[in-house]
Scaffold this active site. Structure first.
Site, PDB file in Angstrom:
ATOM      1  N   ASP A 153       0.828  -1.216   0.000  1.00  8.59           N
ATOM      2  CA  ASP A 153       0.000   0.000   0.000  1.00  8.59           C
ATOM      3  C   ASP A 153       0.860   1.264   0.000  1.00  8.59           C
ATOM      4  O   ASP A 153       0.672   2.178  -0.800  1.00  8.59           O
ATOM      5  CB  ASP A 153      -0.976   0.004   1.186  1.00  8.59           C
ATOM      6  CG  ASP A 153      -0.359  -0.455   2.506  1.00  8.59           C
ATOM      7  OD1 ASP A 153       0.859  -0.706   2.543  1.00  8.59           O
ATOM      8  OD2 ASP A 153      -1.094  -0.548   3.501  1.00  8.59           O
TER       9      ASP A 153
HETATM   10  C1  LIG Z   1       7.412  16.422  14.951  1.00  9.44           C
HETATM   11  C2  LIG Z   1       7.129  15.339  14.012  1.00  9.44           C
HETATM   12  C3  LIG Z   1       6.254  14.330  14.571  1.00  9.44           C
HETATM   13  C4  LIG Z   1       6.038  13.198  13.618  1.00  9.44           C
HETATM   14  C5  LIG Z   1       5.315  12.148  14.284  1.00  9.44           C
HETATM   15  C6  LIG Z   1       5.104  10.949  13.421  1.00  9.44           C
HETATM   16  C7  LIG Z   1       4.862   9.817  14.301  1.00  9.44           C
HETATM   17  C8  LIG Z   1       4.203   8.653  13.654  1.00  9.44           C
HETATM   18  C9  LIG Z   1       3.431   7.937  14.646  1.00  9.44           C
HETATM   19  C10 LIG Z   1       2.580   6.953  14.374  1.00  9.44           C
HETATM   20  C11 LIG Z   1       2.436   6.393  13.030  1.00  9.44           C
HETATM   21  C12 LIG Z   1       1.014   6.239  12.612  1.00  9.44           C
HETATM   22  C13 LIG Z   1       1.022   6.007  11.125  1.00  9.44           C
HETATM   23  C14 LIG Z   1      -0.294   6.134  10.500  1.00  9.44           C
HETATM   24  C15 LIG Z   1      -0.865   4.959   9.787  1.00  9.44           C
HETATM   25  C16 LIG Z   1       0.033   3.853   9.477  1.00  9.44           C
HETATM   26  C17 LIG Z   1      -0.634   2.510   9.491  1.00  9.44           C
HETATM   27  C18 LIG Z   1       0.310   1.524   8.880  1.00  9.44           C
HETATM   28  O1  LIG Z   1       1.354   1.276   9.437  1.00  9.44           O
HETATM   29  N1  LIG Z   1      -0.028   0.974   7.733  1.00  9.44           N
HETATM   30  C19 LIG Z   1       0.850   0.092   6.996  1.00  9.44           C
HETATM   31  C20 LIG Z   1       0.142  -1.231   6.703  1.00  9.44           C
HETATM   32  O2  LIG Z   1      -0.995  -1.067   5.964  1.00  9.44           O
HETATM   33  C21 LIG Z   1       1.266   0.792   5.724  1.00  9.44           C
HETATM   34  O3  LIG Z   1       2.036  -0.077   4.967  1.00  9.44           O
HETATM   35  C22 LIG Z   1       2.046   2.036   6.016  1.00  9.44           C
HETATM   36  C23 LIG Z   1       1.605   3.217   5.651  1.00  9.44           C
HETATM   37  C24 LIG Z   1       2.339   4.528   5.785  1.00  9.44           C
HETATM   38  C25 LIG Z   1       3.059   4.833   7.060  1.00  9.44           C
HETATM   39  C26 LIG Z   1       3.777   6.148   7.009  1.00  9.44           C
HETATM   40  C27 LIG Z   1       3.003   7.249   7.666  1.00  9.44           C
HETATM   41  C28 LIG Z   1       3.799   8.524   7.661  1.00  9.44           C
HETATM   42  C29 LIG Z   1       3.084   9.563   8.433  1.00  9.44           C
HETATM   43  C30 LIG Z   1       3.965  10.673   8.794  1.00  9.44           C
HETATM   44  C31 LIG Z   1       3.183  11.834   9.301  1.00  9.44           C
HETATM   45  C32 LIG Z   1       4.015  12.911   9.771  1.00  9.44           C
HETATM   46  C33 LIG Z   1       3.273  14.136  10.144  1.00  9.44           C
HETATM   47  C34 LIG Z   1       4.291  15.162  10.519  1.00  9.44           C
HETATM   48  C35 LIG Z   1       3.765  16.472  10.792  1.00  9.44           C
HETATM   49  C36 LIG Z   1       4.774  17.470  11.235  1.00  9.44           C
HETATM   50  O1  LIG Z   2      -2.061 -14.496   3.183  1.00 13.51           O
HETATM   51  C1  LIG Z   2      -2.908 -13.599   3.051  1.00 13.51           C
HETATM   52  C2  LIG Z   2      -3.061 -12.561   3.991  1.00 13.51           C
HETATM   53  C3  LIG Z   2      -4.034 -11.616   3.792  1.00 13.51           C
HETATM   54  N1  LIG Z   2      -4.818 -11.656   2.688  1.00 13.51           N
HETATM   55  C4  LIG Z   2      -5.869 -10.644   2.498  1.00 13.51           C
HETATM   56  O2  LIG Z   2      -5.303  -9.348   2.703  1.00 13.51           O
HETATM   57  C5  LIG Z   2      -6.236  -8.514   3.352  1.00 13.51           C
HETATM   58  C6  LIG Z   2      -5.620  -7.874   4.574  1.00 13.51           C
HETATM   59  O3  LIG Z   2      -5.254  -8.873   5.461  1.00 13.51           O
HETATM   60  P1  LIG Z   2      -5.339  -8.724   7.051  1.00 13.51           P
HETATM   61  O4  LIG Z   2      -6.692  -8.277   7.404  1.00 13.51           O
HETATM   62  O5  LIG Z   2      -4.788  -9.960   7.643  1.00 13.51           O
HETATM   63  O6  LIG Z   2      -4.222  -7.645   7.336  1.00 13.51           O
HETATM   64  P2  LIG Z   2      -4.220  -6.089   7.646  1.00 13.51           P
HETATM   65  O7  LIG Z   2      -5.546  -5.516   7.901  1.00 13.51           O
HETATM   66  O8  LIG Z   2      -3.190  -5.883   8.661  1.00 13.51           O
HETATM   67  O9  LIG Z   2      -3.714  -5.548   6.231  1.00 13.51           O
HETATM   68  C7  LIG Z   2      -3.062  -4.318   6.090  1.00 13.51           C
HETATM   69  O10 LIG Z   2      -1.676  -4.463   6.284  1.00 13.51           O
HETATM   70  C8  LIG Z   2      -0.879  -4.963   5.279  1.00 13.51           C
HETATM   71  C9  LIG Z   2      -1.143  -4.321   3.967  1.00 13.51           C
HETATM   72  O11 LIG Z   2      -0.483  -5.016   2.976  1.00 13.51           O
HETATM   73  C10 LIG Z   2      -2.598  -4.286   3.662  1.00 13.51           C
HETATM   74  O12 LIG Z   2      -2.847  -3.635   2.459  1.00 13.51           O
HETATM   75  C11 LIG Z   2      -3.344  -3.664   4.752  1.00 13.51           C
HETATM   76  O13 LIG Z   2      -4.705  -3.631   4.470  1.00 13.51           O
HETATM   77  C12 LIG Z   2      -7.464  -9.377   3.668  1.00 13.51           C
HETATM   78  O14 LIG Z   2      -8.454  -9.136   2.736  1.00 13.51           O
HETATM   79  C13 LIG Z   2      -6.944 -10.799   3.561  1.00 13.51           C
HETATM   80  O15 LIG Z   2      -7.941 -11.708   3.163  1.00 13.51           O
HETATM   81  C14 LIG Z   2      -4.667 -12.641   1.743  1.00 13.51           C
HETATM   82  O16 LIG Z   2      -5.375 -12.663   0.731  1.00 13.51           O
HETATM   83  N2  LIG Z   2      -3.708 -13.597   1.944  1.00 13.51           N
END
Ligand SMILES: CCCCCCCC/C=C\CCCCCCCC(=O)N[C@@H](CO)[C@H](O)/C=C/CCCCCCCCCCCCC
Ligand SMILES: O=c1ccn([C@@H]2O[C@H](COP(=O)(O)OP(=O)(O)O[C@H]3OC[C@@H](O)[C@H](O)[C@H]3O)[C@@H](O)[C@H]2O)c(=O)[nH]1
Length: 397
Positions: A236
């Site tokens: 993603d």
């Molecule tokens: C003074 C600066 C402070 C910056 C603080 C940033 C701390 C980050 C803390 C928590 C992270 C939460 C991230 C939000 C959602 C991520 C959910 C996630 O991990 N999803 C993964 C799986 O689906 C996905 O692969 C990753 C997605 C992107 C992650 C990167 C998020 C970057 C956000 C940075 C925001 C910074 C804002 C700064 C403002 C000054």
């Molecule tokens: O082995 C797998 C694992 C997961 N999946 C599918 O992938 C989707 C997301 O899986 P889960 O709910 O386990 O995982 P998450 O909610 O943590 O996913 C999240 O984190 C990882 C990213 O790659 C995803 O895009 C995000 O949605 C589901 O629809 C699940 O059915 C597969 O098709 N095969």
């Protein structure tokens, strides 16, 4: 002696500035959330036909809510869409469930794809790839199995898809679910995560979490299609990065994603958060420092020490006021995102919030010290930069 005093003051100023930045993030999230979320779609211009959408649903296994969640995709108010279900294993019980829904709604264009194509290590990408190749429309909705839709969610997403936009995503949130785990998930997604998510979207930083994302297929094809991201577990993030690197816009829509998995317990929720933290740290190593510092209890402690050094303010008093104000901001933000009455009372919120705030830094440390990532039936290890390797063969669950 003098360098030590300088370092002490240097650290104090650093903590104080970081603390101020966190309050700015709180304010941006509250105001932007109020402005951006839950605004009703303006009337659709009936002269301009809406483009078709191919909805890809990767499935693996069943849970008690899967049937009702999937059913919401058959009852949407959108003129042209198809649903492409994907299942990797021909013995998966999800097949029976999909077949019964297809029988119940024969007028809805739905197909089932069985068997994954091995285009990388990411099992979700492998599972979806056949459906992606067979998709008929110019827009693709990737929608995880636990997502529930409202009738107008597709309309809402499509209205944010301008000519300059390649990706419209839903900010992760949850349906109302019973029990402490349901409360905890709602509190986490409605406070700690959405605060960063909304601020990142406001300043146009990529924060895409791919549980519900509408993609422009031609733009994705230009960057190699889905399979180009099969080498990452965080497909993603890298997909969105590839779009923004090419000048495309990505944005959230006005409806937060309604996660409604039937498996709702504290352990699986924490395991998921730890897995995500590992992904973030591998992709963006700066997070090792900034993520723990962005936690209420940690930055509060640092700032309390800092204001004592800089302004001789009382440490304990400052820390308690900091926690109280943070708590109030979180309550306000959660109420904005929920946009209606919350399914728990204020006491439950206090308990859930304290649990989340105290366990957050601990989970992050766990993520740092355990390099293995378990996702459903597979175990992986990540290289710096985010490339994944599967290190153990698939477990039969
Ligand atoms: C003074 C600066 C402070 C910056 C603080 C940033 C701390 C980050 C803390 C928590 C992270 C939460 C991230 C939000 C959602 C991520 C959910 C996630 O991990 N999803 C993964 C799986 O689906 C996905 O692969 C990753 C997605 C992107 C992650 C990167 C998020 C970057 C956000 C940075 C925001 C910074 C804002 C700064 C403002 C000054
Ligand atoms: O082995 C797998 C694992 C997961 N999946 C599918 O992938 C989707 C997301 O899986 P889960 O709910 O386990 O995982 P998450 O909610 O943590 O996913 C999240 O984190 C990882 C990213 O790659 C995803 O895009 C995000 O949605 C589901 O629809 C699940 O059915 C597969 O098709 N095969």
């Amino acid at each position: 002696m003098v360098p030590m005093i300088y370092s002490l003051y240097g650290f104090a100023i650093f903590f104080f500035i970081f603390w101020c930045a966190m309050w700015l993030i709180h304010l941006v999230a509250i105001f932007y959330g109020k402005y951006r979320l839950h605004n009703k779609p303006t009337a659709i211009d009936s002269d301009v036909p809406l483009p078709g959408i191919s909805i890809i649903k990767p499935l693996m296994g069943v849970d008690p809510n899967l049937f009702t969640n999937l059913e919401t995709f058959f009852t949407m108010n959108y003129p042209k869409y198809e649903i492409l279900f994907c299942v990797e294993d021909d013995t998966d019980p999800a097949i029976m469930l999909v077949n019964s829904l297809m029988e119940k709604y024969p007028k809805v264009d739905a197909k089932l794809f069985i068997g994954a194509s091995l285009v990388g290590v990411n099992p979700k990408i492998n599972n979806m790839n056949k459906a992606y190749d067979a998709a008929s429309y110019e827009f693709i909705l990737i929608s995880d199995s636990g997502i529930k839709m409202k009738e107008d969610t597709l309309l809402d997403m499509m209205r944010f898809m301008s000519d300059k936009t390649a990706l419209v995503h839903q900010m992760p949130f949850t349906c109302d679910r019973d029990g402490f785990a349901g409360t905890l998930e709602k509190i986490y997604f409605g406070t700690a995560q959405s605060r960063i998510y909304l601020t990142a979207d406001f300043i146009r930083i990529n924060c895409h979490t791919g549980m519900s994302a509408l993609l422009r297929k031609s733009a994705l094809d230009d960057i190699g299609g889905l399979q180009a991201f099969g080498c990452y577990l965080a497909e993603d993030f890298f997909m969105a990065k590839a779009f923004t690197d090419r000048g495309w816009r990505i944005t959230i829509c006005s409806q937060p994603a309604l996660q409604n998995s039937g498996i709702c317990n504290v352990n699986s929720f924490q395991a998921r958060l730890t897995r995500w933290a590992k992904l973030r740290v591998a992709m963006l190593p700066l997070f090792i420092l900034v993520e723990p510092l962005s936690e209420c209890m940690v930055i509060g402690a640092g700032a309390s020490w800092a204001v004592n050094i800089l302004f001789k303010w009382d440490v304990l008093g400052f820390y308690l006021v900091h926690i109280l104000l943070w708590f109030i901001c979180d309550w306000i933000l959660l109420s904005i995102i929920q946009n209606g009455s919350l399914p728990f009372n204020k006491f439950d919120f206090v308990v859930g919030w304290l649990f989340r705030e105290c366990s957050g830094p601990y989970l992050f440390l766990l993520a740092l010290f355990d390099p293995e990532i378990r996702w459903r039936s597979r175990i992986y290890r990540l290289e710096w930069g985010g490339i994944a390797q599967e290190i153990k063969p698939r477990l039969k669950l």
